[in-house]
Scaffold this motif. Structure first.
Motif, PDB file in Angstrom:
ATOM      1  N   HIS A 209       0.804  -1.223   0.000  1.00 34.65           N
ATOM      2  CA  HIS A 209       0.000   0.000   0.000  1.00 34.65           C
ATOM      3  C   HIS A 209       0.838   1.273   0.000  1.00 34.65           C
ATOM      4  CE1 HIS A 209      -4.286  -1.286   0.675  1.00 34.65           C
ATOM      5  NE2 HIS A 209      -3.650  -2.435   0.816  1.00 34.65           N
ATOM      6  N   ASN A 210       2.101   1.185   0.394  1.00 35.96           N
ATOM      7  CA  ASN A 210       2.900   2.393   0.580  1.00 35.96           C
ATOM      8  C   ASN A 210       4.072   2.542  -0.377  1.00 35.96           C
ATOM      9  OD1 ASN A 210       1.895   3.875   3.199  1.00 35.96           O
ATOM     10  ND2 ASN A 210       1.755   1.681   3.642  1.00 35.96           N
ATOM     11  N   ILE A 211       4.394   1.498  -1.126  1.00 37.42           N
ATOM     12  CA  ILE A 211       5.454   1.570  -2.128  1.00 37.42           C
ATOM     13  C   ILE A 211       4.794   1.554  -3.506  1.00 37.42           C
ATOM     14  CG2 ILE A 211       7.506   0.443  -3.070  1.00 37.42           C
ATOM     15  CD1 ILE A 211       8.006  -0.746  -0.295  1.00 37.42           C
ATOM     16  N   PRO A 212       4.890   2.645  -4.262  1.00 36.20           N
ATOM     17  CA  PRO A 212       4.107   2.784  -5.504  1.00 36.20           C
ATOM     18  C   PRO A 212       4.215   1.625  -6.477  1.00 36.20           C
ATOM     19  CG  PRO A 212       5.111   4.874  -4.926  1.00 36.20           C
ATOM     20  CD  PRO A 212       5.663   3.860  -3.957  1.00 36.20           C
ATOM     21  N   TRP A 213       5.424   1.086  -6.735  1.00 38.59           N
ATOM     22  CA  TRP A 213       5.521   0.018  -7.735  1.00 38.59           C
ATOM     23  C   TRP A 213       4.904  -1.278  -7.229  1.00 38.59           C
ATOM     24  CZ3 TRP A 213       8.219  -4.583  -7.212  1.00 38.59           C
ATOM     25  CH2 TRP A 213       9.128  -4.679  -6.163  1.00 38.59           C
ATOM     26  N   LEU A 214       4.928  -1.515  -5.898  1.00 42.97           N
ATOM     27  CA  LEU A 214       4.235  -2.676  -5.345  1.00 42.97           C
ATOM     28  C   LEU A 214       2.726  -2.474  -5.367  1.00 42.97           C
ATOM     29  CD1 LEU A 214       6.413  -3.715  -2.263  1.00 42.97           C
ATOM     30  CD2 LEU A 214       6.073  -5.006  -4.371  1.00 42.97           C
ATOM     31  N   TRP A 215       2.300  -1.222  -5.129  1.00 38.37           N
ATOM     32  CA  TRP A 215       0.861  -0.946  -5.129  1.00 38.37           C
ATOM     33  C   TRP A 215       0.235  -1.268  -6.484  1.00 38.37           C
ATOM     34  CZ3 TRP A 215      -3.556  -0.674  -2.972  1.00 38.37           C
ATOM     35  CH2 TRP A 215      -4.630  -0.048  -3.620  1.00 38.37           C
ATOM     36  N   ARG A 216       0.970  -1.071  -7.561  1.00 38.90           N
ATOM     37  CA  ARG A 216       0.384  -1.340  -8.875  1.00 38.90           C
ATOM     38  C   ARG A 216      -0.014  -2.805  -9.026  1.00 38.90           C
ATOM     39  NH1 ARG A 216       4.309   2.562 -10.758  1.00 38.90           N
ATOM     40  NH2 ARG A 216       5.709   0.953 -11.567  1.00 38.90           N
ATOM     41  N   PHE A 217       0.737  -3.710  -8.384  1.00 35.48           N
ATOM     42  CA  PHE A 217       0.341  -5.118  -8.393  1.00 35.48           C
ATOM     43  C   PHE A 217      -0.854  -5.340  -7.469  1.00 35.48           C
ATOM     44  CE2 PHE A 217       4.839  -5.339  -9.637  1.00 35.48           C
ATOM     45  CZ  PHE A 217       4.745  -6.135 -10.768  1.00 35.48           C
ATOM     46  N   HIS A 218      -0.806  -4.736  -6.280  1.00 36.34           N
ATOM     47  CA  HIS A 218      -1.853  -4.965  -5.279  1.00 36.34           C
ATOM     48  C   HIS A 218      -3.155  -4.261  -5.646  1.00 36.34           C
ATOM     49  CE1 HIS A 218      -3.335  -6.268  -1.441  1.00 36.34           C
ATOM     50  NE2 HIS A 218      -3.522  -5.035  -0.983  1.00 36.34           N
ATOM     51  N   ALA A 219      -3.069  -3.212  -6.452  1.00 36.53           N
ATOM     52  CA  ALA A 219      -4.278  -2.488  -6.863  1.00 36.53           C
ATOM     53  C   ALA A 219      -5.248  -3.395  -7.592  1.00 36.53           C
ATOM     54  CB  ALA A 219      -3.894  -1.307  -7.746  1.00 36.53           C
ATOM     55  N   VAL A 220      -4.713  -4.415  -8.260  1.00 34.13           N
ATOM     56  CA  VAL A 220      -5.590  -5.380  -8.947  1.00 34.13           C
ATOM     57  C   VAL A 220      -6.546  -6.013  -7.946  1.00 34.13           C
ATOM     58  CG1 VAL A 220      -5.633  -7.583 -10.179  1.00 34.13           C
ATOM     59  CG2 VAL A 220      -3.946  -5.848 -10.794  1.00 34.13           C
ATOM     60  N   HIS A 221      -6.025  -6.420  -6.794  1.00 39.78           N
ATOM     61  CA  HIS A 221      -6.865  -7.046  -5.771  1.00 39.78           C
ATOM     62  C   HIS A 221      -7.907  -6.067  -5.237  1.00 39.78           C
ATOM     63  CE1 HIS A 221      -8.082  -9.715  -2.587  1.00 39.78           C
ATOM     64  NE2 HIS A 221      -7.711  -8.855  -1.654  1.00 39.78           N
ATOM     65  N   HIS A 222      -7.530  -4.809  -5.103  1.00 37.05           N
ATOM     66  CA  HIS A 222      -8.445  -3.809  -4.549  1.00 37.05           C
ATOM     67  C   HIS A 222      -9.401  -3.235  -5.591  1.00 37.05           C
ATOM     68  CE1 HIS A 222      -7.359  -2.954  -0.296  1.00 37.05           C
ATOM     69  NE2 HIS A 222      -6.269  -3.620  -0.631  1.00 37.05           N
ATOM     70  N   SER A 223      -9.311  -3.680  -6.821  1.00 33.93           N
ATOM     71  CA  SER A 223     -10.138  -3.086  -7.879  1.00 33.93           C
ATOM     72  C   SER A 223     -11.562  -3.619  -7.898  1.00 33.93           C
ATOM     73  CB  SER A 223      -9.481  -3.312  -9.243  1.00 33.93           C
ATOM     74  OG  SER A 223      -9.485  -4.699  -9.595  1.00 33.93           O
ATOM     75  N   SER A 224     -11.859  -4.672  -7.147  1.00 31.58           N
ATOM     76  CA  SER A 224     -13.225  -5.210  -7.113  1.00 31.58           C
ATOM     77  C   SER A 224     -14.176  -4.158  -6.553  1.00 31.58           C
ATOM     78  CB  SER A 224     -13.287  -6.461  -6.239  1.00 31.58           C
ATOM     79  OG  SER A 224     -12.560  -7.512  -6.811  1.00 31.58           O
ATOM     80  N   ARG A 225     -15.262  -3.919  -7.272  1.00 24.56           N
ATOM     81  CA  ARG A 225     -16.225  -2.902  -6.854  1.00 24.56           C
ATOM     82  C   ARG A 225     -17.340  -3.468  -5.982  1.00 24.56           C
ATOM     83  NH1 ARG A 225     -16.094   1.539  -6.474  1.00 24.56           N
ATOM     84  NH2 ARG A 225     -17.375   2.615  -8.011  1.00 24.56           N
ATOM     85  N   GLU A 226     -17.372  -4.776  -5.865  1.00 23.71           N
ATOM     86  CA  GLU A 226     -18.291  -5.446  -4.945  1.00 23.71           C
ATOM     87  C   GLU A 226     -17.504  -6.495  -4.189  1.00 23.71           C
ATOM     88  OE1 GLU A 226     -21.202  -4.617  -4.179  1.00 23.71           O
ATOM     89  OE2 GLU A 226     -22.041  -3.501  -5.876  1.00 23.71           O
ATOM     90  N   MET A 227     -17.891  -6.736  -2.937  1.00 19.43           N
ATOM     91  CA  MET A 227     -17.205  -7.721  -2.118  1.00 19.43           C
ATOM     92  C   MET A 227     -18.090  -8.936  -1.909  1.00 19.43           C
ATOM     93  SD  MET A 227     -14.122  -6.769  -1.169  1.00 19.43           S
ATOM     94  CE  MET A 227     -13.716  -7.328   0.473  1.00 19.43           C
ATOM     95  N   HIS A 236      -3.068 -10.502  -8.644  1.00 17.20           N
ATOM     96  CA  HIS A 236      -2.039 -10.595  -9.684  1.00 17.20           C
ATOM     97  C   HIS A 236      -1.094 -11.743  -9.340  1.00 17.20           C
ATOM     98  CE1 HIS A 236       1.210  -9.410 -12.386  1.00 17.20           C
ATOM     99  NE2 HIS A 236       0.400  -8.535 -12.947  1.00 17.20           N
ATOM    100  N   ILE A 237      -0.654 -12.488 -10.346  1.00 17.49           N
ATOM    101  CA  ILE A 237       0.173 -13.660 -10.091  1.00 17.49           C
ATOM    102  C   ILE A 237       1.504 -13.281  -9.428  1.00 17.49           C
ATOM    103  CG2 ILE A 237       1.282 -13.690 -12.368  1.00 17.49           C
ATOM    104  CD1 ILE A 237       1.019 -16.797 -12.212  1.00 17.49           C
ATOM    105  N   VAL A 238       2.039 -12.110  -9.734  1.00 19.91           N
ATOM    106  CA  VAL A 238       3.269 -11.661  -9.069  1.00 19.91           C
ATOM    107  C   VAL A 238       3.022 -11.492  -7.578  1.00 19.91           C
ATOM    108  CG1 VAL A 238       4.924  -9.765  -8.864  1.00 19.91           C
ATOM    109  CG2 VAL A 238       4.235 -10.586 -11.134  1.00 19.91           C
ATOM    110  N   GLU A 239       1.868 -10.946  -7.219  1.00 20.10           N
ATOM    111  CA  GLU A 239       1.550 -10.788  -5.799  1.00 20.10           C
ATOM    112  C   GLU A 239       1.381 -12.152  -5.122  1.00 20.10           C
ATOM    113  OE1 GLU A 239      -1.821  -9.026  -2.732  1.00 20.10           O
ATOM    114  OE2 GLU A 239      -1.798  -8.292  -4.801  1.00 20.10           O
ATOM    115  N   ILE A 240       0.777 -13.110  -5.810  1.00 17.06           N
ATOM    116  CA  ILE A 240       0.616 -14.446  -5.230  1.00 17.06           C
ATOM    117  C   ILE A 240       1.975 -15.032  -4.854  1.00 17.06           C
ATOM    118  CG2 ILE A 240      -0.091 -16.826  -5.697  1.00 17.06           C
ATOM    119  CD1 ILE A 240      -2.290 -15.748  -7.496  1.00 17.06           C
ATOM    120  N   VAL A 241       2.932 -14.945  -5.777  1.00 16.09           N
ATOM    121  CA  VAL A 241       4.259 -15.512  -5.522  1.00 16.09           C
ATOM    122  C   VAL A 241       4.961 -14.758  -4.395  1.00 16.09           C
ATOM    123  CG1 VAL A 241       6.530 -15.938  -6.518  1.00 16.09           C
ATOM    124  CG2 VAL A 241       4.482 -16.396  -7.874  1.00 16.09           C
ATOM    125  N   LEU A 242       4.922 -13.419  -4.430  1.00 16.12           N
ATOM    126  CA  LEU A 242       5.574 -12.619  -3.389  1.00 16.12           C
ATOM    127  C   LEU A 242       4.979 -12.897  -2.013  1.00 16.12           C
ATOM    128  CD1 LEU A 242       5.970  -9.126  -5.112  1.00 16.12           C
ATOM    129  CD2 LEU A 242       7.778 -10.753  -4.558  1.00 16.12           C
TER     130      LEU A 242
END
Length: 369
Positions: A209-227, A236-242
Motif C-alpha cells: 500500500h505504501n510503495i508505488p511500484w508494489l501498489w500497482r500489483f496490489h491495486a488489482v486485488h483492490h479493484s473489485s467494486r463489490e465484495m 495478480h500472479i506476481v503478488e501471489i508468488v511474493l
C-alpha cells in the motif's frame, strides 16, 4: 424492451455442465490435469459421486430454465456440456494407475473448490448478505477467471515459491530453534505459525500500500467494486508468488512441523474466502479476535480514512501491534463503496490487469466500474 432477468437455474446449469465436462477430462488425463498433492485429499469414488451429482443437477436445472424460456442459450450451454460429458464416458471413465509426471495442472482442485465454495457461499450471501448483490454481479467473469488461473497453476506457483524460499531458509537454519518448536504440541505450533505468518504477511501487505511500484500489483486485488466470496480471487500472479514466499519463508526458517503448516494452509483458504464474503452477520467480540468480513471489508473501503489500516489476514492483534487497527464502533457501520481511489488506473479484464503494473501508472478509458 427491458433486459431479461438472469436465470439462476440457467447459469447454475452452465456452471455445473462445464465443471462436469472438466471433471471427465480429469478422469481421461489424470497425470496431466490433476494435482498429486490434492489427489491425496479425496478418493476416486468421491469424485465419481460428485460428478454424478453435477451431471444430474446440470440437466435438471438447464431443462427447467429452457421450459420456462429463461436464458435458454445459457441453459443450453449447461445441458450441452453435460451431454458431451456423458458421451465422453461420464462417471464410467476408467483409467490405469496414475503415473508420475514432472508437472501437472490443478483442474481437479479448481472443479472441486469452485463447486463447494459456490454451494456454501451463494446461499449464505443470499440470506445473510449485508448488500443485495447478484452472484452474477459486474466483474464476476473476471473473478472466476482469476479463480481458475490460481487453482490451475497451483503446482507451478508452489515451484516458484519453493525455489524462492528454500535456499534462503537453508542458509538461515537454526537447529536448536527448530527442535524447540517441533517439541511443542501441533496445536501450539499452529497458533504460533498463524501469528508469525500473519505478521510477515501484514508487513508485506502494508508495503504493497505504501510503495508505488508494489501498489500497482496490489491495486488489482483492490479493484473489485463489490465484495463477495469470489472477490478475493482477484490477485495478480506476481503478488501471489511474493506473498506466499513471504509467508512460507519464516515458517521454513523456524521449522514448524508439516501437520502444523498444513493446518495453517487450510486456515488460509477458509479465511481468505470468508473475509471477503458478503456476510452481514454480527460477530460481536469475535471481530477483535479474528479477521472477519466487516473487518476486512473496511480495508477494501473506497474511503480516505481507511487507506492505511487493517492489514492483518487472520489476527486483529497484529494490526493492534502495528498501530493500524481501525473499526467503526457500531457494528451496523459498513463501507458504502469498494475499490481503488483512482478507478481509471485499473483496466477491466484479467489480461489487461496483469499488464497494468508494467505500464507505469497509465490511465485507462475502460476501467473497473
Amino acid at each position: 424492451m427491458s433486459r431479461q432477468r438472469r436465470s439462476f437455474f440457467a447459469y447454475s446449469s452452465a456452471l455445473l455442465g462445464l465443471l462436469s465436462l472438466m471433471a471427465v477430462a480429469c478422469f481421461h488425463f489424470p497425470e496431466l490435469l490433476t494435482s498429486k498433492e490434492f489427489r491425496a485429499a479425496y478418493n476416486e469414488q468421491f469424485a465419481r459421486h460428485l460428478l454424478l451429482v453435477g451431471l444430474a443437477a446440470a440437466f435438471a436445472m438447464g431443462t427447467w430454465a429452457i421450459l420456462r424460456d429463461r436464458n435458454k442459450r445459457i441453459a443450453m450451454i449447461g445441458v450441452g456440456s453435460a451431454t458431451l460429458a456423458v458421451l465422453l464416458g461420464g462417471t464410467n471413465v476408467q483409467f490405469d494407475a496414475i503415473g508420475k509426471t514432472p508437472y501437472s495442472l490443478g483442474l481437479d482442485w479448481f472443479v472441486i473448490s469452485l463447486f463447494f465454495s459456490a454451494l456454501v457461499f451463494v446461499p449464505l450471501e443470499h440470506y445473510l448478505g449485508k448488500r443485495r448483490i447478484s452472484p452474477l454481479r459486474p466483474g464476476w467473469r473476471t473473478d472466476v477467471t482469476y479463480f481458475f488461473m490460481s487453482h490451475m497453476l497451483v503446482q507451478f506457483i508452489l515451484i516458484l515459491v519453493t525455489a524462492s524460499t528454500s535456499t534462503i531458509a537453508g542458509l538461515a537454519a537454526f537447529p536448536a530453534l527448530k527442535d524447540a518448536i517441533q517439541s511443542l504440541p501441533v496445536w501450539a505450533q499452529f497458533l504460533i505459525a498463524v501469528f508469525v505468518a500473519d505478521l510477515a504477511q501484514a508487513l508485506l501487505h502494508r508495503a504493497y500500500h505504501n510503495i508505488p511500484w508494489l501498489w500497482r500489483f496490489h491495486a488489482v486485488h483492490h479493484s473489485s467494486r463489490e465484495m463477495d466470496w469470489l472477490a478475493g480471487s482477484r490477485i495478480h500472479i506476481v503478488e501471489i508468488v511474493l506473498t506466499r514466499s513471504a509467508v512460507l519463508l519464516p515458517l521454513l526458517i523456524l521449522g514448524f512441523s508439516t501437520p502444523a503448516v498444513n493446518a495453517y494452509v487450510i486456515l488460509v483458504g477458509l479465511q481468505a474466502v470468508l473475509a471477503h464474503a458478503n456476510l452481514g452477520v454480527r460477530f460481536g467480540w469475535l471481530e477483535y479476535l479474528l479477521v472477519l468480513p466487516r473487518y476486512h471489508h473496511w480495508h477494501h473501503a473506497r474511503h480516505k480514512d481507511y487507506l492505511d489500516v487493517n492489514y492483518a489476514i487472520h489476527l486483529p492483534l497484529v494490526d493492534m501491534l502495528m498501530g493500524t487497527f481501525k473499526l467503526p464502533p457500531k457494528q451496523e457501520d459498513w463501507p458504502e463503496e469498494y475499490g481503488v481511489m483512482k478507478l481509471e488506473t485499473v483496466p477491466r479484464g484479467i489480461l489487461r490487469q496483469h499488464l497494468m503494473p508494467f505500464q507505469g501508472g497509465k490511465k485507462f478509458d475502460e476501467y473497473v466500474d
